[in-house]
Design a protein around this motif. Structure first.
Motif, PDB file in Angstrom:
ATOM      1  N   GLY A 258       0.813  -1.211   0.000  1.00 42.08           N
ATOM      2  CA  GLY A 258       0.000   0.000   0.000  1.00 42.08           C
ATOM      3  C   GLY A 258       0.844   1.257   0.000  1.00 42.08           C
ATOM      4  O   GLY A 258       0.495   2.267  -0.627  1.00 42.08           O
ATOM      5  N   PHE A 259       1.977   1.206   0.707  1.00 41.76           N
ATOM      6  CA  PHE A 259       2.894   2.347   0.734  1.00 41.76           C
ATOM      7  C   PHE A 259       3.471   2.590  -0.659  1.00 41.76           C
ATOM      8  O   PHE A 259       3.474   3.725  -1.161  1.00 41.76           O
ATOM      9  CB  PHE A 259       4.002   2.059   1.747  1.00 41.76           C
ATOM     10  N   PHE A 260       3.934   1.517  -1.303  1.00 40.77           N
ATOM     11  CA  PHE A 260       4.485   1.651  -2.653  1.00 40.77           C
ATOM     12  C   PHE A 260       3.403   2.079  -3.652  1.00 40.77           C
ATOM     13  O   PHE A 260       3.695   2.761  -4.640  1.00 40.77           O
ATOM     14  CB  PHE A 260       5.099   0.333  -3.123  1.00 40.77           C
ATOM     15  N   GLY A 261       2.166   1.670  -3.386  1.00 37.58           N
ATOM     16  CA  GLY A 261       1.071   1.987  -4.300  1.00 37.58           C
ATOM     17  C   GLY A 261       0.474   3.368  -4.109  1.00 37.58           C
ATOM     18  O   GLY A 261      -0.504   3.719  -4.782  1.00 37.58           O
ATOM     19  N   GLY A 262       1.018   4.162  -3.196  1.00 42.42           N
ATOM     20  CA  GLY A 262       0.539   5.526  -3.003  1.00 42.42           C
ATOM     21  C   GLY A 262      -0.696   5.647  -2.134  1.00 42.42           C
ATOM     22  O   GLY A 262      -1.402   6.657  -2.174  1.00 42.42           O
ATOM     23  N   LYS A 263      -0.953   4.637  -1.298  1.00 37.62           N
ATOM     24  CA  LYS A 263      -2.126   4.695  -0.433  1.00 37.62           C
ATOM     25  C   LYS A 263      -1.815   5.401   0.887  1.00 37.62           C
ATOM     26  O   LYS A 263      -2.679   6.040   1.484  1.00 37.62           O
ATOM     27  CB  LYS A 263      -2.636   3.276  -0.150  1.00 37.62           C
ATOM     28  N   TYR A 264      -0.563   5.286   1.358  1.00 33.27           N
ATOM     29  CA  TYR A 264      -0.149   5.903   2.609  1.00 33.27           C
ATOM     30  C   TYR A 264       1.092   6.760   2.363  1.00 33.27           C
ATOM     31  O   TYR A 264       2.014   6.351   1.663  1.00 33.27           O
ATOM     32  CB  TYR A 264       0.209   4.863   3.672  1.00 33.27           C
ATOM     33  N   ALA A 265       1.122   7.940   2.978  1.00 36.54           N
ATOM     34  CA  ALA A 265       2.291   8.816   2.827  1.00 36.54           C
ATOM     35  C   ALA A 265       3.449   8.358   3.699  1.00 36.54           C
ATOM     36  O   ALA A 265       4.612   8.545   3.338  1.00 36.54           O
ATOM     37  CB  ALA A 265       1.916  10.256   3.174  1.00 36.54           C
ATOM     38  N   MET A 266       3.142   7.764   4.855  1.00 38.84           N
ATOM     39  CA  MET A 266       4.188   7.361   5.806  1.00 38.84           C
ATOM     40  C   MET A 266       3.783   6.085   6.518  1.00 38.84           C
ATOM     41  O   MET A 266       2.584   5.831   6.709  1.00 38.84           O
ATOM     42  CB  MET A 266       4.427   8.466   6.847  1.00 38.84           C
ATOM     43  N   VAL A 267       4.790   5.336   6.938  1.00 36.84           N
ATOM     44  CA  VAL A 267       4.567   4.152   7.771  1.00 36.84           C
ATOM     45  C   VAL A 267       5.625   4.135   8.871  1.00 36.84           C
ATOM     46  O   VAL A 267       6.819   4.186   8.582  1.00 36.84           O
ATOM     47  CB  VAL A 267       4.660   2.847   6.959  1.00 36.84           C
ATOM     48  N   PRO A 268       5.223   4.090  10.156  1.00 37.34           N
ATOM     49  CA  PRO A 268       6.199   3.937  11.244  1.00 37.34           C
ATOM     50  C   PRO A 268       6.701   2.489  11.287  1.00 37.34           C
ATOM     51  O   PRO A 268       5.910   1.562  11.435  1.00 37.34           O
ATOM     52  CB  PRO A 268       5.383   4.274  12.507  1.00 37.34           C
ATOM     53  N   LEU A 269       8.002   2.315  11.143  1.00 38.74           N
ATOM     54  CA  LEU A 269       8.589   0.975  11.081  1.00 38.74           C
ATOM     55  C   LEU A 269       9.928   0.945  11.806  1.00 38.74           C
ATOM     56  O   LEU A 269      10.547   1.981  12.041  1.00 38.74           O
ATOM     57  CB  LEU A 269       8.814   0.564   9.621  1.00 38.74           C
ATOM     58  N   GLY A 270      10.370  -0.262  12.141  1.00 40.31           N
ATOM     59  CA  GLY A 270      11.710  -0.426  12.662  1.00 40.31           C
ATOM     60  C   GLY A 270      12.733  -0.075  11.594  1.00 40.31           C
ATOM     61  O   GLY A 270      12.495  -0.250  10.391  1.00 40.31           O
ATOM     62  N   PHE A 271      13.882   0.412  12.012  1.00 38.04           N
ATOM     63  CA  PHE A 271      14.916   0.897  11.107  1.00 38.04           C
ATOM     64  C   PHE A 271      15.356  -0.157  10.096  1.00 38.04           C
ATOM     65  O   PHE A 271      15.703   0.158   8.955  1.00 38.04           O
ATOM     66  CB  PHE A 271      16.111   1.362  11.949  1.00 38.04           C
ATOM     67  N   SER A 272      15.335  -1.429  10.486  1.00 37.95           N
ATOM     68  CA  SER A 272      15.833  -2.491   9.612  1.00 37.95           C
ATOM     69  C   SER A 272      14.906  -2.772   8.431  1.00 37.95           C
ATOM     70  O   SER A 272      15.316  -3.437   7.469  1.00 37.95           O
ATOM     71  CB  SER A 272      16.048  -3.780  10.409  1.00 37.95           C
ATOM     72  N   TYR A 273      13.665  -2.271   8.468  1.00 36.67           N
ATOM     73  CA  TYR A 273      12.753  -2.484   7.350  1.00 36.67           C
ATOM     74  C   TYR A 273      13.256  -1.828   6.062  1.00 36.67           C
ATOM     75  O   TYR A 273      12.763  -2.144   4.977  1.00 36.67           O
ATOM     76  CB  TYR A 273      11.360  -1.936   7.687  1.00 36.67           C
ATOM     77  N   ARG A 274      14.228  -0.943   6.178  1.00 33.71           N
ATOM     78  CA  ARG A 274      14.772  -0.302   4.983  1.00 33.71           C
ATOM     79  C   ARG A 274      15.303  -1.322   3.982  1.00 33.71           C
ATOM     80  O   ARG A 274      15.243  -1.104   2.770  1.00 33.71           O
ATOM     81  CB  ARG A 274      15.900   0.662   5.383  1.00 33.71           C
ATOM     82  N   GLN A 275      15.810  -2.427   4.515  1.00 33.43           N
ATOM     83  CA  GLN A 275      16.353  -3.442   3.603  1.00 33.43           C
ATOM     84  C   GLN A 275      15.252  -4.020   2.718  1.00 33.43           C
ATOM     85  O   GLN A 275      15.442  -4.194   1.518  1.00 33.43           O
ATOM     86  CB  GLN A 275      17.035  -4.554   4.414  1.00 33.43           C
ATOM     87  N   GLN A 276      14.090  -4.291   3.302  1.00 31.42           N
ATOM     88  CA  GLN A 276      12.971  -4.798   2.517  1.00 31.42           C
ATOM     89  C   GLN A 276      12.517  -3.762   1.492  1.00 31.42           C
ATOM     90  O   GLN A 276      12.152  -4.105   0.359  1.00 31.42           O
ATOM     91  CB  GLN A 276      11.792  -5.155   3.427  1.00 31.42           C
ATOM     92  N   ILE A 277      12.533  -2.489   1.900  1.00 34.24           N
ATOM     93  CA  ILE A 277      12.089  -1.431   0.997  1.00 34.24           C
ATOM     94  C   ILE A 277      13.030  -1.311  -0.191  1.00 34.24           C
ATOM     95  O   ILE A 277      12.596  -1.163  -1.341  1.00 34.24           O
ATOM     96  CB  ILE A 277      11.979  -0.103   1.773  1.00 34.24           C
ATOM     97  N   VAL A 278      14.327  -1.402   0.068  1.00 38.88           N
ATOM     98  CA  VAL A 278      15.303  -1.353  -1.023  1.00 38.88           C
ATOM     99  C   VAL A 278      15.059  -2.507  -1.999  1.00 38.88           C
ATOM    100  O   VAL A 278      15.139  -2.335  -3.225  1.00 38.88           O
ATOM    101  CB  VAL A 278      16.738  -1.407  -0.463  1.00 38.88           C
ATOM    102  N   GLN A 279      14.744  -3.669  -1.474  1.00 37.89           N
ATOM    103  CA  GLN A 279      14.538  -4.840  -2.321  1.00 37.89           C
ATOM    104  C   GLN A 279      13.218  -4.794  -3.082  1.00 37.89           C
ATOM    105  O   GLN A 279      13.127  -5.258  -4.216  1.00 37.89           O
ATOM    106  CB  GLN A 279      14.584  -6.109  -1.470  1.00 37.89           C
TER     107      GLN A 279
END
Length: 425
Positions: A258-279
């Motif tokens: 949903g974040f990638f699809g433009g449904k949410y402007a922000m998501v509170p997440l743990g810092f390590s989730y960046r790796q999933q986002i990069v992938q």
């Protein structure tokens, strides 16, 4: 007769020596190191460090054992009770209490080398203290941050927060309201596990929730400072409609499509989730890392770092702590942090240039490291039951609008203190 008895004793001793050779008598000592690393980069970093140790230590060899976060608590409990626990144990500080109080983990107070003891700040050591003992070495930690759609925020014209000038919780609510509309939301809260997120973020507003008296008794008090964060989340969901209720039962990964699809402007997440986002982020998707909102206590946040402990039953505690010391040298700690997309606890490691780049928000996360302290429930006996039976259901009902703030307070305090009291008799 005496000769036969003497011969029997010698044979028995030889058998014992043969059986225990793998544990270090009659040959090189073998230490079993159970790691919970799971990302490819992290597993590779751990295995490389074990290989480097083994190449330079002929008398003490380390065997890498792969564990899993999903089953670690029950698996460790079984191995402790069966006398088969690994010598060196990778876990998280919020999972250590039962093992520490149960006598399964070695008290590291008198074992730690001076270098390792001074490398990690006291605020991090407090996460692994239970009673008068120290039962783990905290080495990796992650703050909760806001992962934001850069393009969306830039078009809106809202002020972009930095660690030096973060949003307040009030401003955060205003911003998410401004970003919302036409079926899109300013923020999505993945609150499948609402307790740790709520408690750890509440430290920024001065919330403590658990209060310990001089005799060590802990009680729950849901005071004004404890209410800032849950009220903000509740109002974003039920009053402003700047957050969707559909993500309340979701984990962090569930919100990424949903974040990638433009449904949410922000998501509170743990810092390590960046790796999933990069992938996983689609090509051209522009995102950034923002600090979580600040309150009366600034950017303070509770964390439960990853830890390395030593089994009480290990016959080679001295050698085990030497391996831990090697594993957590500043350069090696950085390698582990980069592999897990997390922050090292060590002061020297945190200075590494690789952790201060703008790319992927490393610099933002590193700027928050000095504000991270023990999670509020870190040493509270009975916390798992309180979380599962009282706080988790109550917060989920409050966030969904099924109960109000008064009922939430009653459950956390009255029902919660009944649970904690059973552990403090």
């Amino acid at each position: 007769m005496r000769a036969r008895a003497t011969t029997a004793v010698v044979v028995l001793l030889l058998l014992i020596a043969g059986c225990s050779a793998g544990r270090g008598t009659g040959g090189p000592i073998t230490l079993r190191f159970q790691s919970l690393a799971w990302q490819d980069e992290s597993v590779a970093a751990n295995k490389e460090l074990v290989k480097e140790w083994n190449a330079t230590h002929a008398d003490v060899k380390v065997e890498y054992v792969q564990g899993s976060w999903d089953s670690v608590h029950d698996q460790l409990l079984t191995s402790f009770e069966g006398g088969e626990a690994p010598d060196i144990i990778h876990d998280a500080s919020d999972d250590l209490a039962d093992f520490a109080y149960g006598g399964y983990l070695a008290d590291l107070t008198g074992l730690l080398p001076a270098r390792l003891r001074s490398a990690i700040p006291e605020r991090s050591w407090r996460t692994a203290r239970f009673g008068k003992g120290l039962y783990g070495v905290p080495f990796l930690q992650e703050p909760r941050v806001l992962i934001a759609n850069t393009t969306w925020l830039a078009r809106s014209g809202v002020r972009i927060p930095t660690p030096a000038h973060p949003w307040t919780w009030t401003e955060f609510r205003q911003v998410t309201r401004r970003l919302s509309g036409a079926g899109r939301y300013g923020v999505a809260w993945p609150l499948k596990e609402p307790v740790s997120a709520t408690l750890n973020l509440s430290l920024s507003a001065g919330g403590r929730l658990f209060h310990r008296t001089a005799d060590g008794t802990v009680t729950v008090r849901f005071e004004a400072a404890d209410q800032v964060v849950p009220r903000t989340i509740h109002d974003q969901l039920g009053v402003d409609h700047s957050a969707p209720g559909s993500t309340l039962g979701s984990g962090g990964s569930d919100t990424l499509p949903g974040f990638f699809g433009g449904k949410y402007a922000m998501v509170p997440l743990g810092f390590s989730y960046r790796q999933q986002i990069v992938q996983q982020a689609p090509k051209g998707f522009d995102w950034e890392v923002l600090p979580a909102p600040a309150g009366a206590d600034g950017l303070a946040q509770g964390v439960s770092p990853q830890t390395l402990s030593i089994a009480e039953d290990s016959p080679h505690k001295k050698e085990a702590i030497e391996f831990v010391d090697f594993l957590l040298r500043p350069r090696n700690m950085v390698r582990l942090a980069l592999g897990d997309w997390m922050l090292p606890t060590g002061a020297e490691a945190l200075k590494d240039p690789a952790l201060h780049t703008a790319e992927y928000g490393w610099a933002t996360g590193t700027a928050l490291a000095g504000q991270l302290g023990p999670a509020p429930a870190q040493t509270v006996r009975g916390y798992p039951e309180w979380k599962d039976k009282v706080a988790g259901p109550a917060l989920q009902e409050y966030y969904s609008g099924a109960i109000g703030l008064g009922e939430l307070r009653r459950r956390l305090e009255r029902d919660g203190n009944l649970v904690l009291a059973r552990y403090q008799r």
